[in-house]
Scaffold this motif. Structure first.
Motif, PDB file in Angstrom:
ATOM      1  N   ILE A   6      26.368 -50.047 -12.013  1.00  0.00           N
ATOM      2  CA  ILE A   6      26.532 -51.479 -12.315  1.00  0.00           C
ATOM      3  C   ILE A   6      25.294 -51.998 -13.054  1.00  0.00           C
ATOM      4  O   ILE A   6      25.407 -52.743 -14.040  1.00  0.00           O
ATOM      5  CB  ILE A   6      26.780 -52.292 -11.018  1.00  0.00           C
ATOM      6  N   LYS A   7      24.110 -51.601 -12.601  1.00  0.00           N
ATOM      7  CA  LYS A   7      22.878 -52.033 -13.267  1.00  0.00           C
ATOM      8  C   LYS A   7      22.841 -51.551 -14.717  1.00  0.00           C
ATOM      9  O   LYS A   7      22.395 -52.283 -15.605  1.00  0.00           O
ATOM     10  CB  LYS A   7      21.648 -51.512 -12.498  1.00  0.00           C
ATOM     11  N   GLU A   8      23.314 -50.334 -14.982  1.00  0.00           N
ATOM     12  CA  GLU A   8      23.360 -49.803 -16.356  1.00  0.00           C
ATOM     13  C   GLU A   8      24.330 -50.618 -17.212  1.00  0.00           C
ATOM     14  O   GLU A   8      24.044 -50.933 -18.370  1.00  0.00           O
ATOM     15  CB  GLU A   8      23.746 -48.322 -16.345  1.00  0.00           C
ATOM     16  N   GLU A   9      25.493 -50.953 -16.626  1.00  0.00           N
ATOM     17  CA  GLU A   9      26.467 -51.785 -17.354  1.00  0.00           C
ATOM     18  C   GLU A   9      25.867 -53.155 -17.673  1.00  0.00           C
ATOM     19  O   GLU A   9      26.062 -53.689 -18.766  1.00  0.00           O
ATOM     20  CB  GLU A   9      27.744 -51.963 -16.523  1.00  0.00           C
TER      21      GLU A   9
ATOM     22  N   THR B 252      31.208 -51.870   4.073  1.00  0.00           N
ATOM     23  CA  THR B 252      31.061 -50.836   5.110  1.00  0.00           C
ATOM     24  C   THR B 252      29.970 -51.173   6.130  1.00  0.00           C
ATOM     25  O   THR B 252      29.800 -50.452   7.110  1.00  0.00           O
ATOM     26  CB  THR B 252      30.716 -49.474   4.464  1.00  0.00           C
ATOM     27  N   LYS B 253      29.171 -52.202   5.853  1.00  0.00           N
ATOM     28  CA  LYS B 253      28.050 -52.635   6.706  1.00  0.00           C
ATOM     29  C   LYS B 253      26.959 -51.551   6.778  1.00  0.00           C
ATOM     30  O   LYS B 253      26.165 -51.516   7.699  1.00  0.00           O
ATOM     31  CB  LYS B 253      28.513 -52.992   8.133  1.00  0.00           C
ATOM     32  N   GLU B 254      26.903 -50.706   5.764  1.00  0.00           N
ATOM     33  CA  GLU B 254      25.936 -49.619   5.692  1.00  0.00           C
ATOM     34  C   GLU B 254      24.662 -50.079   4.988  1.00  0.00           C
ATOM     35  O   GLU B 254      24.717 -50.874   4.057  1.00  0.00           O
ATOM     36  CB  GLU B 254      26.592 -48.465   4.908  1.00  0.00           C
ATOM     37  N   SER B 255      23.511 -49.577   5.414  1.00  0.00           N
ATOM     38  CA  SER B 255      22.219 -49.857   4.783  1.00  0.00           C
ATOM     39  C   SER B 255      21.579 -48.549   4.347  1.00  0.00           C
ATOM     40  O   SER B 255      21.751 -47.526   5.012  1.00  0.00           O
ATOM     41  CB  SER B 255      21.270 -50.537   5.758  1.00  0.00           C
ATOM     42  N   THR B 256      20.808 -48.607   3.252  1.00  0.00           N
ATOM     43  CA  THR B 256      20.095 -47.419   2.789  1.00  0.00           C
ATOM     44  C   THR B 256      18.851 -47.841   2.013  1.00  0.00           C
ATOM     45  O   THR B 256      18.821 -48.904   1.394  1.00  0.00           O
ATOM     46  CB  THR B 256      21.002 -46.511   1.918  1.00  0.00           C
ATOM     47  N   TRP B 257      17.819 -46.977   2.070  1.00  0.00           N
ATOM     48  CA  TRP B 257      16.590 -47.231   1.316  1.00  0.00           C
ATOM     49  C   TRP B 257      16.739 -46.731  -0.122  1.00  0.00           C
ATOM     50  O   TRP B 257      16.039 -47.215  -1.002  1.00  0.00           O
ATOM     51  CB  TRP B 257      15.388 -46.530   1.962  1.00  0.00           C
ATOM     52  N   THR B 258      17.638 -45.787  -0.365  1.00  0.00           N
ATOM     53  CA  THR B 258      17.813 -45.240  -1.721  1.00  0.00           C
ATOM     54  C   THR B 258      18.917 -46.006  -2.438  1.00  0.00           C
ATOM     55  O   THR B 258      19.933 -46.383  -1.839  1.00  0.00           O
ATOM     56  CB  THR B 258      18.172 -43.731  -1.686  1.00  0.00           C
ATOM     57  N   GLU B 259      18.724 -46.196  -3.725  1.00  0.00           N
ATOM     58  CA  GLU B 259      19.691 -46.956  -4.518  1.00  0.00           C
ATOM     59  C   GLU B 259      21.004 -46.184  -4.627  1.00  0.00           C
ATOM     60  O   GLU B 259      21.035 -45.060  -5.125  1.00  0.00           O
ATOM     61  CB  GLU B 259      19.119 -47.218  -5.920  1.00  0.00           C
ATOM     62  N   PRO B 260      22.133 -46.794  -4.174  1.00  0.00           N
ATOM     63  CA  PRO B 260      23.430 -46.114  -4.257  1.00  0.00           C
ATOM     64  C   PRO B 260      23.864 -45.925  -5.717  1.00  0.00           C
ATOM     65  O   PRO B 260      23.543 -46.733  -6.591  1.00  0.00           O
ATOM     66  CB  PRO B 260      24.385 -47.052  -3.530  1.00  0.00           C
ATOM     67  N   GLU B 261      24.590 -44.845  -5.962  1.00  0.00           N
ATOM     68  CA  GLU B 261      25.041 -44.508  -7.322  1.00  0.00           C
ATOM     69  C   GLU B 261      25.884 -45.639  -7.917  1.00  0.00           C
ATOM     70  O   GLU B 261      25.735 -45.977  -9.095  1.00  0.00           O
ATOM     71  CB  GLU B 261      25.846 -43.202  -7.280  1.00  0.00           C
TER      72      GLU B 261
END
Length: 198
Positions: A158-161, A144-153
């Protein structure tokens, strides 16, 4: 004129001849409590072995074969499929990958070389980056070419997996190491056992 001797009366040289167990004509046959000679064996060392040792040979061979098959299974399990991709460093210090068969180079790590955790992470369009000026972590979605400072859900899941996968791999490695240690201890015990012949 001397009398002719029959073949059984001709003394044999060395052990088994006159005056030795196994007897010649002077001894009158085998001595009591002495095992009869073993049949000829193509391996001369086998003819010199203690008969009790000969009876143990099948068991010793089976133990050796079992140990070898366990070692082979363990080493086969550890061997990874050889990849045509190799990792290299460019003159400016960046890592790149080269495929020896296709002669193709890539800045992106090929799936063949990725760990299971890296493969999971590569399925997520969100990537973690560090801002060049501030050093602050931000997230970028390549679709989507989107940026954010907060970690996306999606990235958090994925990190939990990945964490679960790494814990599972660590447990598997730990139990594999324990199995190898047990096998090594068994091998040392079997090598250290004293064989008693009666």
């Amino acid at each position: 004129m001397s009398q002719a001797m029959t073949p059984s009366e001709i003394p044999l040289p060395g052990p088994g001849g006159p005056g030795h167990p196994g007897g010649g004509p002077m001894m009158g046959g085998p001595m009591p409590n002495v095992p009869p000679p073993m049949p000829d064996n193509p391996n001369p060392m086998m003819n010199m072995m203690d008969p009790n040792m000969m009876m143990m040979m099948p068991q010793m061979m089976a133990m050796a074969q079992m140990a070898m098959s366990q070692n082979t299974a363990a080493s086969t399990k550890k061997k990874k499929k050889a990849s045509m991709w190799t990792e290299h460093t460019s003159p400016d210090g960046r890592t790149y990958y080269y495929h020896s068969e296709t002669k193709q180079s890539s800045w992106s790590k090929p799936d063949e070389l990725k760990t299971p955790s890296e493969r999971l992470l590569s399925k997520c369009p969100w990537k973690e980056h560090k801002h060049a000026e501030t050093g602050k972590i931000y997230f970028y979605n390549s679709d989507t070419k989107e940026s954010t400072w907060t970690e996306p859900e999606e990235f958090t899941k994925i990190k939990e997996e990945i964490k679960k996968l790494e814990e599972k791999e660590a447990q598997a490695d730990s139990s594999e190491k324990e199995d190898e240690e047990k096998d090594s201890e068994k091998k040392e015990e079997s090598e250290g056992e004293e064989v008693v012949y009666e």
